[in-house]
Design a protein around this motif. Structure first.
Motif, PDB file in Angstrom:
ATOM      1  N   TRP A  83       9.797 125.365  45.281  1.00 48.77           N
ATOM      2  CA  TRP A  83       9.443 124.764  44.589  1.00 48.77           C
ATOM      3  C   TRP A  83       9.517 124.783  43.274  1.00 48.77           C
ATOM      4  O   TRP A  83      10.146 123.626  42.508  1.00 48.77           O
ATOM      5  CB  TRP A  83       7.951 125.223  43.736  1.00 48.77           C
ATOM      6  CG  TRP A  83       6.770 124.801  42.986  1.00 48.77           C
ATOM      7  CD1 TRP A  83       6.201 125.799  41.882  1.00 48.77           C
ATOM      8  CD2 TRP A  83       6.416 123.668  42.483  1.00 48.77           C
ATOM      9  NE1 TRP A  83       5.593 125.027  41.060  1.00 48.77           N
ATOM     10  CE2 TRP A  83       5.892 123.884  41.241  1.00 48.77           C
ATOM     11  CE3 TRP A  83       6.329 121.947  43.549  1.00 48.77           C
ATOM     12  CZ2 TRP A  83       5.284 122.741  40.630  1.00 48.77           C
ATOM     13  CZ3 TRP A  83       5.273 121.497  42.422  1.00 48.77           C
ATOM     14  CH2 TRP A  83       4.514 121.368  41.478  1.00 48.77           C
ATOM     15  N   ALA A 106      -4.328 120.044  51.483  1.00 47.41           N
ATOM     16  CA  ALA A 106      -4.460 120.560  50.330  1.00 47.41           C
ATOM     17  C   ALA A 106      -5.100 119.498  49.039  1.00 47.41           C
ATOM     18  O   ALA A 106      -5.490 118.489  49.520  1.00 47.41           O
ATOM     19  CB  ALA A 106      -3.022 120.300  50.211  1.00 47.41           C
ATOM     20  N   ILE A 142      -1.007 128.786  43.170  1.00 51.47           N
ATOM     21  CA  ILE A 142      -0.845 128.158  44.101  1.00 51.47           C
ATOM     22  C   ILE A 142      -1.193 129.484  45.434  1.00 51.47           C
ATOM     23  O   ILE A 142      -0.959 130.505  45.638  1.00 51.47           O
ATOM     24  CB  ILE A 142       0.473 127.755  43.854  1.00 51.47           C
ATOM     25  CG1 ILE A 142       0.621 127.083  42.764  1.00 51.47           C
ATOM     26  CG2 ILE A 142       0.799 127.338  45.427  1.00 51.47           C
ATOM     27  CD1 ILE A 142       2.423 126.997  42.394  1.00 51.47           C
ATOM     28  N   PHE A 166      -0.711 129.388  49.551  1.00 54.62           N
ATOM     29  CA  PHE A 166      -0.391 129.156  50.599  1.00 54.62           C
ATOM     30  C   PHE A 166      -1.536 129.369  52.093  1.00 54.62           C
ATOM     31  O   PHE A 166      -2.295 130.678  51.702  1.00 54.62           O
ATOM     32  CB  PHE A 166       0.716 129.793  50.831  1.00 54.62           C
ATOM     33  CG  PHE A 166       2.072 129.260  49.685  1.00 54.62           C
ATOM     34  CD1 PHE A 166       2.542 128.270  49.202  1.00 54.62           C
ATOM     35  CD2 PHE A 166       2.104 130.351  48.306  1.00 54.62           C
ATOM     36  CE1 PHE A 166       3.853 127.847  48.534  1.00 54.62           C
ATOM     37  CE2 PHE A 166       2.602 130.423  47.794  1.00 54.62           C
ATOM     38  CZ  PHE A 166       3.986 128.951  47.158  1.00 54.62           C
ATOM     39  N   ILE A 201       1.120 124.807  51.389  1.00 53.53           N
ATOM     40  CA  ILE A 201       0.323 124.666  49.897  1.00 53.53           C
ATOM     41  C   ILE A 201      -0.988 124.450  50.542  1.00 53.53           C
ATOM     42  O   ILE A 201      -1.038 123.096  50.729  1.00 53.53           O
ATOM     43  CB  ILE A 201       0.848 123.970  48.674  1.00 53.53           C
ATOM     44  CG1 ILE A 201       2.396 124.799  47.934  1.00 53.53           C
ATOM     45  CG2 ILE A 201      -0.397 123.216  46.889  1.00 53.53           C
ATOM     46  CD1 ILE A 201       2.984 123.264  46.872  1.00 53.53           C
ATOM     47  N   PHE A 250      -4.151 123.550  44.655  1.00 51.00           N
ATOM     48  CA  PHE A 250      -2.672 124.024  43.104  1.00 51.00           C
ATOM     49  C   PHE A 250      -3.619 123.824  42.382  1.00 51.00           C
ATOM     50  O   PHE A 250      -4.771 122.530  41.896  1.00 51.00           O
ATOM     51  CB  PHE A 250      -2.248 122.515  44.000  1.00 51.00           C
ATOM     52  CG  PHE A 250      -0.416 123.481  42.457  1.00 51.00           C
ATOM     53  CD1 PHE A 250      -0.095 123.526  43.081  1.00 51.00           C
ATOM     54  CD2 PHE A 250      -1.289 123.587  41.396  1.00 51.00           C
ATOM     55  CE1 PHE A 250       1.751 123.662  41.722  1.00 51.00           C
ATOM     56  CE2 PHE A 250       0.012 123.288  40.073  1.00 51.00           C
ATOM     57  CZ  PHE A 250       1.219 123.797  40.862  1.00 51.00           C
TER      58      PHE A 250
END
Length: 142
Positions: free
Chosen positions: A17, A37, A101, A103, A109, A112
């Motif tokens: 990232w 996500a 973020i 994970f 991810i 977010f």
């Protein structure tokens, strides 16, 4: 400040990232996103679901924010969540914010979330993102 103690897969994804942000090129972002996500906007009440939508939002915001700089990182004890504090500009408005973020254990991810202040910076960001993505985001919620 001590080194972040992230899960190894999350650490590898975070490193990717940061490399994408430095190069201003998020083409590899879909590889980092879990298919389910979600993006939580500082503007919208409901999250935006799905990797394609999250990717579109983040690829757009990287073009909207000028002088974007991360300057502090914090991690949770489980090593699967990170908070990245940043500063940036939108036009003549300066803003500060955080990217939160989350994970999964595979390093993808899954969430977010962005928070931004002050209100003038948030309004400038909201107006520019709306101008660029308003119709797309409205369709993605339908």
């Amino acid at each position: 400040m001590s080194e972040l103690k992230l899960h190894p897969n999350a650490a590898a994804s975070l490193q990717q990232w940061h490399a994408m942000i430095r190069s201003h090129d998020l083409r590899a972002l879909p590889d980092l996103l879990d298919p389910q996500a979600v993006f939580r906007s500082p503007i919208a009440h409901s999250p935006y679901p799905g990797a394609p939508v999250v990717s579109m939002i983040l690829n757009t915001v990287i073009d909207v924010l000028e002088e974007f700089t991360y300057y502090r990182e914090l991690a949770t004890v489980d090593g699967l969540n990170v908070v990245l504090e940043f500063s940036a500009k939108v036009g003549d408005k300066t803003l500060k914010g955080i990217d939160m973020i989350r994970f999964n254990e595979q390093g993808k991810i899954v969430e977010f979330e962005v928070m931004v202040r002050p209100m003038s910076g948030l309004q400038a960001l909201s107006e520019e993102m709306g101008r660029r993505l308003g119709a797309y985001l409205a369709a993605s919620k339908a």
